[in-house]
Design an enzyme around this catalytic site. Structure first.
Site, PDB file in Angstrom:
ATOM      1  CD  GLU A 104     -10.268 -36.252   6.729  1.00 35.11           C
ATOM      2  OE1 GLU A 104     -10.871 -36.506   7.764  1.00 35.11           O
ATOM      3  OE2 GLU A 104     -10.806 -36.182   5.631  1.00 35.11           O
ATOM      4  CE  LYS A 142     -11.967 -32.913  14.809  1.00 32.86           C
ATOM      5  NZ  LYS A 142     -12.918 -33.189  13.677  1.00 32.86           N
ATOM      6  CB  THR A 192     -15.184 -30.943  10.604  1.00 30.84           C
ATOM      7  OG1 THR A 192     -16.181 -31.235   9.697  1.00 30.84           O
ATOM      8  CG2 THR A 192     -15.465 -31.710  11.872  1.00 30.84           C
ATOM      9  CG  ASN A 241     -12.762 -38.095   3.824  1.00 28.29           C
ATOM     10  OD1 ASN A 241     -13.415 -37.848   4.826  1.00 28.29           O
ATOM     11  ND2 ASN A 241     -11.632 -37.489   3.529  1.00 28.29           N
ATOM     12  CB  SER A 292     -15.565 -48.853   8.189  1.00 25.80           C
ATOM     13  OG  SER A 292     -16.250 -48.455   7.023  1.00 25.80           O
TER      14      SER A 292
END
Lengths: 444, 444
Positions: free
Chosen positions: B304, B207, B218, B439, B444
């Site tokens: 991302e 991932k 990460t 990011n 949220s």
């Protein structure tokens, strides 16, 4: 998609930085005059050439400069470096800056172009090795000499060099002439008195606004003063001031080929010359450092697309170098910067960035002693919101207070390492959609 | 404003990465079974818990793992590290992963939570120190043990452990269960034969997709195989493979608190056990390295907000470390990454990033010998567009060809240092508006 729209709307609520940070008047050191011009290098027709001249003749001026450590040094950097080497910083009377083209990675032809501009100004001044040159803009394109050379010549025409002036408007135009993606010109002025009862003046000009990284950025900056000081003392003072100002800012972590911070002190105020041993030296150094910090902070305030100005304050470290590298690691983290933009109290990313800082000495970081807070810079209370206390994350953080602080355009991230007494302040900004837009289409 | 709209429109033309990179079937090693579950930790109700089990009983499995070097190591990292220390990598039979919460910077309570999950699985397996735990998600929040513990237990209920399966769908669900901001699950499988005529199988899951930086990100990744190999040989092989794969990727330069790459080899294919001295070891190492590279590249492809996959190929360096740090410097540059997003042939930024790379040894960089090109990865010609030749910038670059290459979703930046014969490949992506959106509002 909802998040995207809300962030874009937020970004569009621009602070009027021009109104906030551009002065309406100023005080200027004796014996300096400036000229600026729109040569056509900038496609939009804005000012893109500036010249500062020392016109004081009572004694030789002292000059010093710090240059980028990038291995691809731009032609003007190489030319200016040589001038300071040859002269020892004595008798430099002009700085010529162009914006729109960095004259970087342009090989021998670029070097020839930069030298030709310096030679042209030297000839106009009737001197040798008296001119520093600086360029900022796109890398890898040749200077439009057909536009710049006649424009430089033109400034020296007219009776009594009437194109060179020392009024506020002319200084502001000079600041405008060195801008690239800057949204406002950066000009500051200050007057200070020494115990001899005499007043001296500092004027500083800088440009950002991207490629801003510790050890200097695409940053051009110059400070001029009418203080009399030796070249060696000036160099020492500038180095020390830069280490606490221009080397403590971050916009995007890129270091450019052209970074130059220079200073000319012409001694037009006729008092005793200050050297490193002079009793006033520490006081002058302090004045210049604070002035350089103000100027450097303006560069961060105008960080490309920035919506926030963030002071990262790392204190109580065992070693200064550790405090600095931790402050730098937080200041450069993309994830911290985007969280700040999103006003997201994702303080875990701050700890994460501390955790991967390349520490020289592990002794400054004890994960059981660290304290991290957000600090409000307005007068609201509680001023400090503790996120981590003695290494223990506060799981019941007041999120609404966190949101209030993160909504401020100015805020502080405070890291208390609790292992010593050294500290370092860094100034950084957030990374926004606008940053990506500006840098995705920069050359267009 | 025009630039902004055009870039946003460009970004909205998404490649269907799911269709391109998610397999429709696969081959899986003997003796492994998997289960996954939606515990409710992820607010959207997606899968957020995965368990891999070794069910082969013919011999003890070997396990190895590499962990983040971040000084704030997450609780699961500390727990898993200890398991491998205690067992020497022998007899590890399960990996439990949760997504949505990283269990990082959660202090003693976080450590207790991670250990409790490991102990629970150990109890179900009837073994000690047989379980690795991994977590990914928001930092600084406590695991919802009330959701995770019952969900873990539930997987082990039912006759003959019927919740654990080895079909394609179950493996794909496992890959889904560890995703956070990933836009597609990362699952690859491969079968290879050794000269003994026997076939072995590799399955890899990873991932991303932010906080991706050299020395691991990460990033959670695991590779399982039915090859019989000693723990020491496995560890050596994984380290070498990671140095050429997971440590050569960059999305945003942030390194997380949770990064873990692990491997379990259960030896379910009943051939002689391979150790470091075995004649097949180099061949196995090569297979595993290429497999790890494929998996690592998928993480970059899902960077991302990424719209481009860029191979940075630095060759003919005097030292490998220099080639790597130059590749890394280019791969991490915000200005290079935004220019790639904007399809702007601003190659000066590439040279700039090379110029500020922190080289261990200056001998690899000779500014008069460097060659830089864009390389097309489709079959279009000319494949290589030279930008800098022997240190001389090509001022008459074919900009339309540059635009064609930069419009490709896959492209290569080739740097030939011309000072030696060492090389390093890095894989990176562009930075887009979408990256900032993701990011800015992550929590949220």
């Amino acid at each position: 998609m909802k998040a995207s729209i809300s962030l874009l709307q937020r970004a569009s609520k621009h602070i009027d930085k021009y109104a906030l940070y551009v002065p309406k008047d100023g005080v200027f050191p004796k014996g300096f005059k400036v000229a600026s011009h729109a040569t056509g290098v900038k496609k939009n027709g804005n000012l893109d050439l500036g010249i500062i001249r020392n016109v004081n003749t009572s004694r030789k001026a002292s000059a010093a400069a710090l240059f980028t450590t990038n291995k691809f040094k731009a032609a003007p950097v190489l030319v200016s470096k040589k001038v300071l080497q040859v002269t020892g910083g004595e008798g430099v009377d002009a700085i010529v800056v162009n914006s729109g083209c960095a004259n970087a990675v342009t090989g021998d032809v670029g070097l020839k172009d930069a030298q030709e501009i310096a030679d042209l100004v030297n000839a106009k001044l009737g001197k040798e090795n008296a001119t520093l040159v600086m360029s900022t803009g796109v890398i890898g394109q040749r200077l439009s000499m057909d536009k710049i050379v006649p424009a430089v010549s033109q400034q020296f025409e007219g009776a009594g060099n009437s194109n060179f002036k020392d009024d506020f408007e002319s200084w502001l135009n000079l600041a405008k002439s060195i801008c690239t993606t800057d949204t406002f010109p950066k000009l500051i002025t200050s007057r200070f008195a020494l115990p001899n009862g005499t007043e001296y003046t500092l004027t500083g000009i800088a440009k950002g606004a991207g490629m801003i990284c510790p050890n200097m950025a695409t940053l051009l900056g110059f400070i001029v003063t009418d203080l009399p000081i030796t070249p060696d003392a000036l160099k020492k003072m500038l180095r020390s001031a830069a280490d606490r100002s221009f080397n403590c800012i971050s916009v995007d972590g890129d270091m450019s080929t052209n970074d130059t911070i220079s200073m000319i002190a012409n001694g037009a105020v006729d008092t005793a010359v200050i050297d490193e041993a002079h009793e006033y030296f520490p006081q002058v150094q302090q004045q210049v450092t604070e002035f350089a910090q103000q100027l450097a902070q303006l560069v961060v305030r105008d960080g490309e697309g920035a919506t926030k100005f963030v002071t990262v304050n790392v204190k109580n470290a065992l070693h200064f170098a550790d405090a600095k590298i931790i402050a730098e690691s937080i200041s450069n983290s993309m994830l911290v910067k985007t969280a700040l933009y999103g006003q997201d109290a994702n303080w875990g990313r701050i700890l994460c960035a501390i955790g991967y800082a390349k520490l020289d000495n592990l002794q400054s970081l004890d994960v059981k002693k660290i304290n991290v807070s957000f600090v409000a810079t307005d007068n609201s209370e509680p001023r400090e919101l503790k996120l981590v206390v003695d290494g223990v994350p506060q799981l019941d953080i007041d999120e609404s207070r966190a949101s209030e602080i993160l909504a401020l355009p100015d805020l502080e991230v405070l890291v208390d390492l609790g292992t010593g007494s050294e500290e370092c302040q860094f100034w950084t900004c957030d990374i926004s959609h606008e940053y990506v837009t500006i840098n995705g289409d920069y050359r267009s």
